[in-house]
Design an enzyme around this catalytic site. Sequence first.
Site, mmCIF file in Angstrom:
data_model
loop_
_atom_site.group_PDB
_atom_site.id
_atom_site.type_symbol
_atom_site.label_atom_id
_atom_site.label_comp_id
_atom_site.label_asym_id
_atom_site.label_seq_id
_atom_site.Cartn_x
_atom_site.Cartn_y
_atom_site.Cartn_z
ATOM 1 N N GLY A 10 0.820 -1.224 0.000
ATOM 2 C CA GLY A 10 0.000 0.000 0.000
ATOM 3 C C GLY A 10 0.846 1.263 0.000
ATOM 4 C CG ASP A 40 -0.517 0.217 -3.972
ATOM 5 O OD1 ASP A 40 -0.432 0.927 -2.965
ATOM 6 O OD2 ASP A 40 -1.568 0.143 -4.650
ATOM 7 C CG LEU A 42 -0.913 1.150 -8.666
ATOM 8 C CD1 LEU A 42 -0.259 1.471 -10.007
ATOM 9 C CD2 LEU A 42 -0.657 2.295 -7.686
ATOM 10 C CB THR A 130 -7.738 1.559 12.127
ATOM 11 O OG1 THR A 130 -8.551 2.709 12.428
ATOM 12 C CG2 THR A 130 -8.667 0.349 12.044
ATOM 13 C CG ASP A 131 -8.938 5.462 15.562
ATOM 14 O OD1 ASP A 131 -9.327 4.988 14.482
ATOM 15 O OD2 ASP A 131 -9.032 6.677 15.845
ATOM 16 C CD GLU A 132 -12.839 3.874 11.638
ATOM 17 O OE1 GLU A 132 -13.790 3.140 11.333
ATOM 18 O OE2 GLU A 132 -12.517 4.885 10.987
ATOM 19 C CE1 TYR A 154 -10.471 0.480 7.002
ATOM 20 C CE2 TYR A 154 -11.345 1.652 8.916
ATOM 21 C CZ TYR A 154 -10.278 1.286 8.124
ATOM 22 O OH TYR A 154 -9.007 1.710 8.437
ATOM 23 C CB ALA A 155 -14.299 -0.867 12.236
ATOM 24 C CE LYS A 158 -6.839 -1.689 8.983
ATOM 25 N NZ LYS A 158 -5.628 -1.787 8.109
ATOM 26 C CE1 TYR A 211 -21.702 12.032 5.071
ATOM 27 C CE2 TYR A 211 -20.384 10.536 6.396
ATOM 28 C CZ TYR A 211 -20.767 11.031 5.164
ATOM 29 O OH TYR A 211 -20.213 10.505 4.022
HETATM 30 P P1 NAD Z 1 -5.499 4.460 1.149
HETATM 31 O O1 NAD Z 1 -6.869 3.989 0.792
HETATM 32 O O2 NAD Z 1 -5.113 5.854 0.818
HETATM 33 O O3 NAD Z 1 -4.404 3.523 0.465
HETATM 34 C C1 NAD Z 1 -4.531 2.142 0.416
HETATM 35 C C2 NAD Z 1 -3.490 1.603 -0.569
HETATM 36 O O4 NAD Z 1 -3.589 0.168 -0.578
HETATM 37 C C3 NAD Z 1 -3.709 2.085 -2.008
HETATM 38 O O5 NAD Z 1 -2.482 2.477 -2.583
HETATM 39 C C4 NAD Z 1 -4.280 0.864 -2.712
HETATM 40 O O6 NAD Z 1 -3.978 0.817 -4.097
HETATM 41 C C5 NAD Z 1 -3.623 -0.265 -1.940
HETATM 42 N N1 NAD Z 1 -4.397 -1.519 -1.997
HETATM 43 C C6 NAD Z 1 -5.734 -1.658 -1.748
HETATM 44 N N2 NAD Z 1 -6.090 -2.950 -1.945
HETATM 45 C C7 NAD Z 1 -4.950 -3.620 -2.293
HETATM 46 C C8 NAD Z 1 -4.688 -4.975 -2.608
HETATM 47 N N3 NAD Z 1 -5.642 -5.914 -2.625
HETATM 48 N N4 NAD Z 1 -3.406 -5.313 -2.895
HETATM 49 C C9 NAD Z 1 -2.417 -4.382 -2.911
HETATM 50 N N5 NAD Z 1 -2.631 -3.079 -2.651
HETATM 51 C C10 NAD Z 1 -3.887 -2.719 -2.337
HETATM 52 O O7 NAD Z 1 -5.346 4.165 2.705
HETATM 53 P P2 NAD Z 1 -4.604 5.016 3.840
HETATM 54 O O8 NAD Z 1 -5.535 6.058 4.325
HETATM 55 O O9 NAD Z 1 -3.247 5.385 3.353
HETATM 56 O O10 NAD Z 1 -4.485 3.910 4.976
HETATM 57 C C11 NAD Z 1 -3.347 3.047 5.037
HETATM 58 C C12 NAD Z 1 -3.539 2.059 6.162
HETATM 59 O O11 NAD Z 1 -3.710 2.755 7.394
HETATM 60 C C13 NAD Z 1 -4.773 1.179 6.018
HETATM 61 O O12 NAD Z 1 -4.452 -0.107 6.472
HETATM 62 C C14 NAD Z 1 -5.800 1.839 6.923
HETATM 63 O O13 NAD Z 1 -6.734 0.887 7.403
HETATM 64 C C15 NAD Z 1 -4.910 2.356 8.027
HETATM 65 N N6 NAD Z 1 -5.396 3.543 8.755
HETATM 66 C C16 NAD Z 1 -5.780 4.670 8.053
HETATM 67 C C17 NAD Z 1 -6.170 5.800 8.755
HETATM 68 C C18 NAD Z 1 -6.602 7.056 8.038
HETATM 69 O O14 NAD Z 1 -7.072 7.989 8.694
HETATM 70 N N7 NAD Z 1 -6.442 7.159 6.728
HETATM 71 C C19 NAD Z 1 -6.181 5.784 10.153
HETATM 72 C C20 NAD Z 1 -5.808 4.617 10.826
HETATM 73 C C21 NAD Z 1 -5.404 3.509 10.108
HETATM 74 O O1 TDX Z 2 -18.770 13.859 3.886
HETATM 75 C C1 TDX Z 2 -18.493 13.526 5.053
HETATM 76 N N1 TDX Z 2 -19.100 14.172 6.090
HETATM 77 C C2 TDX Z 2 -18.880 13.857 7.388
HETATM 78 O O2 TDX Z 2 -19.478 14.470 8.301
HETATM 79 C C3 TDX Z 2 -17.535 12.480 5.362
HETATM 80 C C4 TDX Z 2 -16.835 11.734 4.265
HETATM 81 C C5 TDX Z 2 -17.305 12.189 6.674
HETATM 82 N N2 TDX Z 2 -17.974 12.825 7.671
HETATM 83 C C6 TDX Z 2 -17.688 12.471 9.071
HETATM 84 C C7 TDX Z 2 -17.671 10.996 9.395
HETATM 85 C C8 TDX Z 2 -16.644 10.908 10.505
HETATM 86 O O3 TDX Z 2 -17.262 11.177 11.750
HETATM 87 O O4 TDX Z 2 -16.375 12.931 9.345
HETATM 88 C C9 TDX Z 2 -15.658 12.019 10.187
HETATM 89 C C10 TDX Z 2 -14.418 11.541 9.456
HETATM 90 O O5 TDX Z 2 -14.860 10.726 8.387
HETATM 91 P P1 TDX Z 2 -13.800 9.995 7.404
HETATM 92 O O6 TDX Z 2 -12.863 11.008 6.904
HETATM 93 O O7 TDX Z 2 -14.607 9.192 6.439
HETATM 94 O O8 TDX Z 2 -13.001 9.078 8.426
HETATM 95 P P2 TDX Z 2 -13.485 7.959 9.492
HETATM 96 O O9 TDX Z 2 -14.757 7.346 9.084
HETATM 97 O O10 TDX Z 2 -13.422 8.583 10.864
HETATM 98 O O11 TDX Z 2 -12.315 6.875 9.327
HETATM 99 C C11 TDX Z 2 -10.938 7.277 9.168
HETATM 100 O O12 TDX Z 2 -10.195 7.103 10.363
HETATM 101 C C12 TDX Z 2 -9.819 5.809 10.747
HETATM 102 C C13 TDX Z 2 -10.262 6.537 8.015
HETATM 103 O O13 TDX Z 2 -11.054 6.644 6.848
HETATM 104 C C14 TDX Z 2 -10.003 5.094 8.353
HETATM 105 O O14 TDX Z 2 -9.254 4.482 7.303
HETATM 106 C C15 TDX Z 2 -9.217 5.013 9.622
HETATM 107 O O15 TDX Z 2 -9.039 3.679 10.021
#
Ligand code: NAD
Ligand code: TDX
Length: 334
Positions: A10, A40, A42, A130-132, A154-155, A158, A211
């Site tokens: 990723g 990745d 992609l 993730t914290d979720e 999703y959670a 994970k 939301y």
């Molecule tokens: P993202 O969606 O931006 O990126 C995910 C990447 O994984 C992409 O490049 C995608 O092409 C690749 N991918 C998806 N399915 C795949 C597969 N089957 N094989 C190979 N590659 C694949 O995600 P992110 O926001 O960068 O999150 C990265 C990690 O951190 C995830 O595991 C997510 O659960 C975790 N996480 C994210 C957040 C957040 O706020 N974004 C918070 C806590 C944990």
């Molecule tokens: O359009 C919106 N309006 C809105 O109010 C969207 C997209 C989200 N929201 C709210 C939902 C959540 O309470 O905002 C908060 C943040 O939403 P997201 O950005 O979708 O994140 P969240 O659902 O909290 O999850 C994120 O944090 C934990 C990441 O997407 C996960 O990958 C990570 O594990």
Amino acid sequence: MKYNNILVTGGAGFIGSAFVRLLSKGLSLKGTVPEIIIVDKLTYAGDLERLEEVKGRFKFYKTDICSKNGVGSIFAKEKPDIVVHFAAESHVDRSINDATPFVETNIKGTQVLLDASRKHNIKKFILISTDEVYGEIVNGRFNENSPIKPNSPYAASKAAADLLVQAYIRTNKFPAVIIRPSNNYGPWQYPEKLIPLAILRILGEGKVPVYGRGLNVREWLYVDDCARGIMTIMRKGKIGQTYNLGSACESKNIDTVKLLLKTLGVSQDRFEFVKDRLGHDIRYSLNSRKVTRDLGWKPSIKLAQGLKLTVDWSLKRQAWLKSKLGDVNKLYKK
Ligand code: NAD
Ligand code: TDX
């Protein structure tokens, strides 16, 4: 411990690419730049443009982590000694629409990587969880021993990956470390998530969808702080341990959106309340004392500063954000 080959799944995603950019500068590895191998698929969320500034400093395999043969041959060829596993389907709203790719990638993909890693005797496997996985908390904070009680598909996917890694640690003495970061934001985030979506809507002369009544609380961690935290845990984290990685910057969504509108220099009423997310977790909050106390990491960027950095970046990279508009409109049926 000296690492020569680091395999990052990723790495073309939002947080994975921030980690690769940091890693490729060799900053935290005392001057030695390791060999970086990115795997990745992609998907819609992956984009190599995120890695343009470090082009040539990594090997890239466009491969699905669910493919046992694909992953097996990369491990056989590259012989990684450490795996940092970011690849996942990461967006809650998409998991509500269709959980299938979440179960596939987040659960099966993790199992394929675990088995390849065992077979090739890797030294350290870092799961980006993730914290979720803890579910929601109204008062107080989750620590690493809090029960796992996920709410969204999703959670749940994970949490399954997290538990699978725990099972391998216990059953096979598998050398893994689990990291549970809070909500990330910053440059290159896909504009399906709240903060970049809000910026994209404002750039398009629209309103930010909030939301419900905007009362849900999230703990916002700037992505470069997160990448540095992961680097610290990769180097110093103890095998078999789990580390929360949060910023303590908690904010109600409505307050986050208003602060963002102020940072963008637009009117405070450029938002609209929309239908709530199904099963919407009310609050996430992490106790991250363990990583600070034991490993010396602490976040350096507070929410107002991080939003300013994110807005400045977004204004420069409007074309990139807007290139995702069609896909994002399809997701949110606009
Ligand atoms: P993202 O969606 O931006 O990126 C995910 C990447 O994984 C992409 O490049 C995608 O092409 C690749 N991918 C998806 N399915 C795949 C597969 N089957 N094989 C190979 N590659 C694949 O995600 P992110 O926001 O960068 O999150 C990265 C990690 O951190 C995830 O595991 C997510 O659960 C975790 N996480 C994210 C957040 C957040 O706020 N974004 C918070 C806590 C944990
Ligand atoms: O359009 C919106 N309006 C809105 O109010 C969207 C997209 C989200 N929201 C709210 C939902 C959540 O309470 O905002 C908060 C943040 O939403 P997201 O950005 O979708 O994140 P969240 O659902 O909290 O999850 C994120 O944090 C934990 C990441 O997407 C996960 O990958 C990570 O594990």
